[in-house]
Design a protein around this motif. Structure first.
Motif, PDB file in Angstrom:
ATOM      1  N   LYS A  87      -1.557   8.423   1.100  1.00 13.72           N
ATOM      2  CA  LYS A  87      -0.623   7.627   1.952  1.00 13.72           C
ATOM      3  C   LYS A  87      -0.873   8.092   3.489  1.00 13.72           C
ATOM      4  N   SER A  88      -0.379   7.308   4.430  1.00 14.41           N
ATOM      5  CA  SER A  88      -0.333   7.921   5.955  1.00 14.41           C
ATOM      6  C   SER A  88       0.694   8.891   6.183  1.00 14.41           C
ATOM      7  N   GLU A 108      15.245   2.524   1.407  1.00 19.97           N
ATOM      8  CA  GLU A 108      14.104   3.007   2.466  1.00 19.97           C
ATOM      9  C   GLU A 108      14.705   3.125   3.681  1.00 19.97           C
ATOM     10  N   ALA A 139       8.142   6.296  -8.639  1.00 23.24           N
ATOM     11  CA  ALA A 139       8.046   4.440  -8.243  1.00 23.24           C
ATOM     12  C   ALA A 139       6.906   4.616  -7.154  1.00 23.24           C
ATOM     13  N   ARG A 140       6.756   5.626  -6.466  1.00 22.27           N
ATOM     14  CA  ARG A 140       5.767   5.356  -5.277  1.00 22.27           C
ATOM     15  C   ARG A 140       4.947   6.264  -5.151  1.00 22.27           C
ATOM     16  N   ILE A 160       4.458   7.465   6.399  1.00 21.02           N
ATOM     17  CA  ILE A 160       5.185   7.254   5.065  1.00 21.02           C
ATOM     18  C   ILE A 160       5.510   8.360   4.307  1.00 21.02           C
ATOM     19  N   THR A 192       0.680  -1.203  -0.051  1.00 21.95           N
ATOM     20  CA  THR A 192      -0.039   0.140   0.159  1.00 21.95           C
ATOM     21  C   THR A 192       0.777   1.457  -0.071  1.00 21.95           C
ATOM     22  N   ALA A 193       2.056   1.314   0.331  1.00 19.99           N
ATOM     23  CA  ALA A 193       3.121   2.326   0.492  1.00 19.99           C
ATOM     24  C   ALA A 193       3.322   2.448  -0.945  1.00 19.99           C
ATOM     25  N   ARG A 194       3.541   1.861  -1.695  1.00 17.92           N
ATOM     26  CA  ARG A 194       3.922   2.243  -3.162  1.00 17.92           C
ATOM     27  C   ARG A 194       2.715   1.789  -4.339  1.00 17.92           C
ATOM     28  N   LEU A 195       1.512   1.539  -3.905  1.00 17.70           N
ATOM     29  CA  LEU A 195       0.580   1.453  -5.067  1.00 17.70           C
ATOM     30  C   LEU A 195       0.227   2.634  -5.517  1.00 17.70           C
ATOM     31  N   PRO A 196      -0.476   2.673  -6.857  1.00 17.49           N
ATOM     32  CA  PRO A 196      -0.621   1.568  -7.470  1.00 17.49           C
ATOM     33  C   PRO A 196       0.499   0.954  -8.558  1.00 17.49           C
ATOM     34  N   LYS A 235       8.868   9.948   5.753  1.00 21.57           N
ATOM     35  CA  LYS A 235       9.728   8.952   5.367  1.00 21.57           C
ATOM     36  C   LYS A 235      10.451   9.212   3.992  1.00 21.57           C
ATOM     37  N   TYR A 236       9.599   9.160   3.042  1.00 24.77           N
ATOM     38  CA  TYR A 236       9.768   9.395   1.718  1.00 24.77           C
ATOM     39  C   TYR A 236      10.220  10.829   1.230  1.00 24.77           C
ATOM     40  N   SER A 290       7.810  -2.796   6.751  1.00 26.67           N
ATOM     41  CA  SER A 290       8.671  -2.222   5.701  1.00 26.67           C
ATOM     42  C   SER A 290       9.551  -2.891   4.822  1.00 26.67           C
ATOM     43  N   THR A 306       2.422  -2.304   3.772  1.00 26.27           N
ATOM     44  CA  THR A 306       3.614  -1.203   3.674  1.00 26.27           C
ATOM     45  C   THR A 306       3.122   0.199   4.292  1.00 26.27           C
ATOM     46  N   ASP A 307       1.875   0.484   4.097  1.00 26.55           N
ATOM     47  CA  ASP A 307       1.345   1.573   4.704  1.00 26.55           C
ATOM     48  C   ASP A 307      -0.214   1.197   5.420  1.00 26.55           C
ATOM     49  N   ILE A 308      -0.758   1.958   6.197  1.00 29.91           N
ATOM     50  CA  ILE A 308      -2.050   1.782   6.490  1.00 29.91           C
ATOM     51  C   ILE A 308      -2.713   2.971   6.410  1.00 29.91           C
TER      52      ILE A 308
END
Lengths: 260, 260
Positions: free
Chosen positions: B41-42, B260, B34-35, B45, A33-37, B48-49, A257, A232-234
């Motif tokens: 996102k939360s 990461e 890529a992300r 995350i 989920t952190a990197r979708l889609p 961090k990114y 992670s 990977t992310d909520i």
């Protein structure tokens, strides 16, 4: 123990079908989920992320891995099979076989993300089974965001579907394969647009059915039913989305992670 | 040397404005393609990114970092400032000041991604400048996918905008702040919906203008104009998208990968 991988939460539609069709079993679900889609990413990145996800599930003792993500199945299946010594079941084969069983005119439509459609994987797999089948494929990138906005029965979604599905009407397909885990939520609207004249094949359902017949599955020791979800992310809307896809809340959710 | 960071390619609208307004300068652009997208996102995350991206630009000798991403600016600005010893200019302040200069009724609307709106950052920054201003904010998550589908003048996009903007009409705002780098491409449609009765503030433009007055910028040695783009993924549609946002193709594009 079955490991299920998807880029996001859409693969929970496959989990739902597995739970419905199978005796109790332990399921590990990994959603990136952190990197979708994944559907808009390059092949190289999809391969890298899919391998990392499968390694994650293998470390946690999954005995079979299900690639519920169509983009990952389309682009990364052979790559991941060459790197990981577990049986890997992809979502493409099951959907293709189900569509071939339904079609009478051998004119089949496929919708999916840009990565899925661009890869040409569906065409290749269909032609492996039946050289005579005609495949009409189209990327429909707005459908995932529309589902995630919760506009599942919305008139805008119906309008977008009309635009996306018009070429399939002109091509007179008799079967439409839903090539993305989000799309089963739009089945009702899609049926309306085709006025029930086209058979809709839901890959999630086909995939879950194919697992029952899978030999390695039969060897898996049945245990207490359990569903553990690693993400990977909520996302803050997680509960709402999980309920849409799964119809219930899972036993355990953990954020993890991955090393790149 | 200016470093510009965005989750994707939308920040190129800021680069375009910088190039238009400033004397020749070297620009490093980092897009976490890529992300992307960050908007769903939360906070954890996104922080961090964003830190990883800023560290990347610092290592490559950027002297100022511009956070062109609204989601990153909303959520991660203070965090990144506490970790990195470079001046960091965010996209929020500039847009807020520009909107305050335009408004007469002090009723201002803001649209953005879920992460941006949920953070409440825009409200806080507006209130810092003027306690009397009324802010009406709304997440508009379908606009980015619509722009990326290329439906910039499409009737569906206009319908979606009508739904999203209706509450702002009812609230009788006189100024609307576009809180996402993708939205300037929809300026024409938005103006039509408000029948030119509402002033549209484009943060990318406001941000570029604010950099000219930024003291550290004045110290930067002017050199040959150059634009280097680093992306964590190079999407197949890159050229088309870059041309939409930037109006031209950059000098150099490189794919990079972040730990990461």
């Amino acid at each position: 123990m079955i490991g299920v991988f998807d880029s996001g939460l859409g693969g929970l539609t496959v989990v739902k079908e597995i739970k419905r069709l199978m005796p109790p079993i332990k399921i590990l679900y990994f959603g990136d989920t952190a990197r979708l889609p994944y559907g808009e990413k390059s092949e190289e990145i999809i391969k890298k992320y899919t391998l990392a996800a499968c390694n994650f599930l293998k470390k946690r003792k999954a005995k079979v891995i299900i690639l519920a993500c169509h983009s990952a199945s389309s682009v990364a299946l052979n790559y991941v099979r060459s790197k990981i010594s577990l049986p890997i079941i992809d979502v493409i084969q099951a959907g293709v076989k189900a569509a071939l069983e339904k079609t009478k005119t051998k004119r089949i439509g496929v919708i999916g993300t840009r990565a899925t459609i661009r890869s040409g994987t569906y065409e290749r797999v269909f032609k492996n089974y039946d050289k005579e089948v005609e495949i009409i494929a189209r990327a429909t990138p707005l459908l995932v965001p529309l589902v995630e906005e919760g506009w599942i029965n919305h008139y805008i979604t119906k309008e977008v579907l009309k635009i996306y599905l018009q070429p399939f009407k002109e091509e007179k397909i008799d079967t439409l394969l839903l090539g993305c885990t989000h799309y089963p939520l739009l089945k009702k609207l899609i049926k309306e647009i085709f006025q029930n004249k086209v058979t809709i094949v839901d890959s999630s359902e086909a995939l879950a059915k194919s697992i029952i017949n899978f030999s390695s599955y039969k060897k898996i020791k049945k245990r207490k039913e359990e569903l553990i979800i690693y993400l990977t992310d909520i996302p803050p809307e997680f509960e709402k989305i999980a309920r849409n896809f799964l119809g219930l809340l899972p036993d355990k959710i953990m954020r993890v992670s991955l090393r790149e």
